[in-house]
Design a protein around this motif. Sequence first.
Motif, PDB file in Angstrom:
ATOM      1  N   GLY A   1      -5.677  11.725  -6.277  1.00  0.00           N
ATOM      2  CA  GLY A   1      -6.552  11.745  -4.881  1.00  0.00           C
ATOM      3  C   GLY A   1      -7.146  10.664  -4.535  1.00  0.00           C
ATOM      4  N   TRP A   2      -7.759  10.185  -5.520  1.00  0.00           N
ATOM      5  CA  TRP A   2      -8.793   9.041  -5.271  1.00  0.00           C
ATOM      6  C   TRP A   2      -7.845   7.673  -5.087  1.00  0.00           C
ATOM      7  N   ALA A   3      -6.831   7.548  -5.831  1.00  0.00           N
ATOM      8  CA  ALA A   3      -5.827   6.442  -5.660  1.00  0.00           C
ATOM      9  C   ALA A   3      -5.011   6.480  -4.331  1.00  0.00           C
ATOM     10  N   LEU A   4      -4.898   7.619  -3.562  1.00  0.00           N
ATOM     11  CA  LEU A   4      -4.272   7.621  -2.356  1.00  0.00           C
ATOM     12  C   LEU A   4      -5.239   7.438  -1.493  1.00  0.00           C
ATOM     13  N   LEU A   5      -6.646   7.619  -1.733  1.00  0.00           N
ATOM     14  CA  LEU A   5      -7.462   7.389  -0.464  1.00  0.00           C
ATOM     15  C   LEU A   5      -7.602   5.920  -0.437  1.00  0.00           C
TER      16      LEU A   5
ATOM     17  N   ALA B   1       0.731  -1.181  -0.166  1.00  0.00           N
ATOM     18  CA  ALA B   1      -0.057   0.075   0.072  1.00  0.00           C
ATOM     19  C   ALA B   1       0.805   1.204  -0.134  1.00  0.00           C
ATOM     20  N   VAL B   2       1.860   1.312   0.967  1.00  0.00           N
ATOM     21  CA  VAL B   2       2.650   2.592   1.005  1.00  0.00           C
ATOM     22  C   VAL B   2       3.693   2.652  -0.076  1.00  0.00           C
ATOM     23  N   VAL B   3       4.282   1.714  -0.660  1.00  0.00           N
ATOM     24  CA  VAL B   3       4.986   1.848  -1.941  1.00  0.00           C
ATOM     25  C   VAL B   3       4.169   2.241  -3.125  1.00  0.00           C
TER      26      VAL B   3
ATOM     27  N   PHE C   1      -4.248   0.301   3.482  1.00  0.00           N
ATOM     28  CA  PHE C   1      -3.264   0.460   4.568  1.00  0.00           C
ATOM     29  C   PHE C   1      -3.748   0.440   5.846  1.00  0.00           C
ATOM     30  N   SER C   2      -5.027   1.059   5.987  1.00  0.00           N
ATOM     31  CA  SER C   2      -5.875   0.829   7.490  1.00  0.00           C
ATOM     32  C   SER C   2      -6.435  -0.366   7.744  1.00  0.00           C
ATOM     33  N   LEU C   3      -6.719  -1.122   6.761  1.00  0.00           N
ATOM     34  CA  LEU C   3      -7.306  -2.406   7.069  1.00  0.00           C
ATOM     35  C   LEU C   3      -5.915  -3.419   7.374  1.00  0.00           C
TER      36      LEU C   3
END
Length: 327
Positions: A26-30, A9-11, A36-38
């Motif tokens: 923006g949508w891709a980052l969200l 996710a972070v890479v 990432f949170s999951l």
Amino acid sequence: AGSLLQFLAVVSMGLVVLWLEGATAGWALLALVTLFSLARGFCSVAAKDVMGKTIPKPKRGQLTGWSASLAGAVVIGVGIVLMLPSDGRLGETVLGLLLMLAGALWLLASLVYAQVPEQPGETGGARNAVEALRQLRLLATDRPFRRFVITRALLMCSALSAPFYVALAQQEVGSPAWLLGAFVAAAGVASLVSAPLWGRFADRSSKSVMIAAALITSGIGLLTALASAATPALVATAWYLPAAYFVLSTAHSGVRVGRKTYVVNLAGGNRRTDYVAISNSVIGVLLLVVGTVGLLTPLIGHAGVIGLLALVGLAGAALGATLPDAE
């Protein structure tokens, strides 16, 4: 598995920063933040379960504290990098590379964590997170656990306050690149210095750590709110808000070490998995609700929101005092 997902996710966030622009970025980052949170949720349940199985009670707080301290050292380096740009702005290349480097650390973490010995006989009868969520009735039947969840919810004030300190600084001194770096470095120094002390304290009384951290959060929040109203020139100085953020970060480190140690000590076996999964889900829902506190900013300002959250911290400290000891 959770660490590998966080790595991906972070890479991927770093690649988005480097390759995409505008609404698509923006949508891709969200979407990637959601993934990432999951993954963090998976790790939260699993890591506390493994800690309870492999680390004796008198060492759990110190383990959490030292790990947070080492992470703080890395964060200081990131803060220094963010303060370096001479043109006053952070380029996409720097941000993208920092994200990719951060992702690589989760890959390293997964390799290291794979070496942690977990006794086969201790995994029998375990529940996965979905099955654990069926135990929501514990919120009604288990009074100590219910009080812990409510206390943890009130202690969210330490995390929720942080963005408002940054926003208040941007309001007072603008948005130079060094400002973000100063806040990041302050958070890193706070974790590096305070987390081991909080950890040793938590092995004696994790409940007391949560109470002390909540009081520090409230103290610096009320001081900042009052200073903004009475002596705005003080708040507008280059040093005050980063220093206040350092104190807040120190308190937040205590909140995290205290609550993690407390919930692991409070129950064992499958009940520990239930406690972590349920409390994480409840906090996630509450964050969606309480996170709207920012809507009050046009009415009471950033400093007013900080003061309001400080009062929430006082309520958390009061309720935390009623928790049973878990050591």
